[in-house]
Scaffold this motif. Structure first.
Motif, PDB file in Angstrom:
ATOM      1  N   VAL A   1      -7.386   3.989   1.083  1.00  0.00           N
ATOM      2  CA  VAL A   1      -8.109   5.244   0.888  1.00  0.00           C
ATOM      3  C   VAL A   1      -8.700   5.230  -0.513  1.00  0.00           C
ATOM      4  O   VAL A   1      -7.978   4.961  -1.478  1.00  0.00           O
ATOM      5  CB  VAL A   1      -7.167   6.457   1.059  1.00  0.00           C
ATOM      6  N   ARG A   2     -10.004   5.506  -0.617  1.00  0.00           N
ATOM      7  CA  ARG A   2     -10.603   5.615  -1.944  1.00  0.00           C
ATOM      8  C   ARG A   2     -10.158   6.919  -2.584  1.00  0.00           C
ATOM      9  O   ARG A   2     -10.062   7.954  -1.923  1.00  0.00           O
ATOM     10  CB  ARG A   2     -12.132   5.609  -1.865  1.00  0.00           C
TER      11      ARG A   2
ATOM     12  N   ALA B   1     -10.575   6.493   5.566  1.00  0.00           N
ATOM     13  CA  ALA B   1      -9.848   5.287   5.177  1.00  0.00           C
ATOM     14  C   ALA B   1     -10.499   4.074   5.828  1.00  0.00           C
ATOM     15  O   ALA B   1     -11.260   4.205   6.779  1.00  0.00           O
ATOM     16  CB  ALA B   1      -8.387   5.392   5.625  1.00  0.00           C
ATOM     17  N   VAL B   2     -10.187   2.911   5.290  1.00  0.00           N
ATOM     18  CA  VAL B   2     -10.600   1.655   5.900  1.00  0.00           C
ATOM     19  C   VAL B   2      -9.344   0.844   6.179  1.00  0.00           C
ATOM     20  O   VAL B   2      -8.343   0.965   5.470  1.00  0.00           O
ATOM     21  CB  VAL B   2     -11.560   0.848   4.996  1.00  0.00           C
TER      22      VAL B   2
ATOM     23  N   GLU C   1     -11.201   3.544  -6.830  1.00  0.00           N
ATOM     24  CA  GLU C   1     -10.031   2.708  -6.599  1.00  0.00           C
ATOM     25  C   GLU C   1      -9.496   2.892  -5.182  1.00  0.00           C
ATOM     26  O   GLU C   1      -9.428   4.006  -4.668  1.00  0.00           O
ATOM     27  CB  GLU C   1      -8.947   3.080  -7.605  1.00  0.00           C
ATOM     28  N   LEU C   2      -9.112   1.781  -4.561  1.00  0.00           N
ATOM     29  CA  LEU C   2      -8.496   1.847  -3.244  1.00  0.00           C
ATOM     30  C   LEU C   2      -6.999   2.049  -3.410  1.00  0.00           C
ATOM     31  O   LEU C   2      -6.342   1.332  -4.164  1.00  0.00           O
ATOM     32  CB  LEU C   2      -8.751   0.550  -2.471  1.00  0.00           C
ATOM     33  N   MET C   3      -6.482   3.038  -2.691  1.00  0.00           N
ATOM     34  CA  MET C   3      -5.055   3.337  -2.752  1.00  0.00           C
ATOM     35  C   MET C   3      -4.401   2.968  -1.431  1.00  0.00           C
ATOM     36  O   MET C   3      -5.000   3.092  -0.367  1.00  0.00           O
ATOM     37  CB  MET C   3      -4.844   4.825  -3.025  1.00  0.00           C
ATOM     38  N   SER C   4      -3.159   2.570  -1.508  1.00  0.00           N
ATOM     39  CA  SER C   4      -2.380   2.263  -0.311  1.00  0.00           C
ATOM     40  C   SER C   4      -1.859   3.555   0.315  1.00  0.00           C
ATOM     41  O   SER C   4      -1.891   4.622  -0.310  1.00  0.00           O
ATOM     42  CB  SER C   4      -1.193   1.364  -0.672  1.00  0.00           C
ATOM     43  N   VAL C   5      -1.374   3.442   1.521  1.00  0.00           N
ATOM     44  CA  VAL C   5      -0.759   4.584   2.199  1.00  0.00           C
ATOM     45  C   VAL C   5       0.401   5.115   1.364  1.00  0.00           C
ATOM     46  O   VAL C   5       0.574   6.323   1.225  1.00  0.00           O
ATOM     47  CB  VAL C   5      -0.300   4.190   3.624  1.00  0.00           C
TER      48      VAL C   5
ATOM     49  N   THR D   1       2.648  10.387   8.666  1.00  0.00           N
ATOM     50  CA  THR D   1       1.579  11.390   8.691  1.00  0.00           C
ATOM     51  C   THR D   1       0.284  10.810   8.135  1.00  0.00           C
ATOM     52  O   THR D   1      -0.780  10.956   8.739  1.00  0.00           O
ATOM     53  CB  THR D   1       1.986  12.641   7.899  1.00  0.00           C
ATOM     54  N   VAL D   2       0.364  10.124   6.999  1.00  0.00           N
ATOM     55  CA  VAL D   2      -0.842   9.528   6.410  1.00  0.00           C
ATOM     56  C   VAL D   2      -1.430   8.481   7.351  1.00  0.00           C
ATOM     57  O   VAL D   2      -2.642   8.449   7.581  1.00  0.00           O
ATOM     58  CB  VAL D   2      -0.535   8.910   5.024  1.00  0.00           C
ATOM     59  N   GLN D   3      -0.596   7.649   7.919  1.00  0.00           N
ATOM     60  CA  GLN D   3      -1.086   6.627   8.848  1.00  0.00           C
ATOM     61  C   GLN D   3      -1.739   7.262  10.077  1.00  0.00           C
ATOM     62  O   GLN D   3      -2.778   6.792  10.534  1.00  0.00           O
ATOM     63  CB  GLN D   3       0.055   5.708   9.272  1.00  0.00           C
TER      64      GLN D   3
END
Length: 66
Positions: free
Chosen positions: A43-44, A34-35, A5-9, A22-24
């Motif tokens: 992020v998978r 990440a893509v 599953e692709l997760m958002s920031v 920080t994540v960005q």
């Protein structure tokens, strides 16, 4: 949650309990796999899990060297 599953920031920030910036930054610099889709990073789940386990191993190695 599906491992692929692709997760958002935002979802990653809730899991890790850290700031969006920080994540960005980690995504932008390639520190977190990440893509970029449009203007947002994804992020998978299995990539996040592997990344986290690697970080724990690095920490444990550093502690053992002390």
């Amino acid at each position: 949650m599906d491992e692929g599953e692709l997760m958002s920031v935002e979802e990653v920030t809730r899991i890790l309990k850290i700031s969006r910036a920080t994540v960005q930054r980690w995504c932008y610099h390639g520190e977190l796999p990440a893509v970029k889709i449009g203007k947002s990073y994804r992020v998978r789940r299995d990539d996040l899990d592997e990344w986290y386990e690697r970080k724990l191993a690095e920490r444990d190695s550093a502690i053992a060297l002390r």
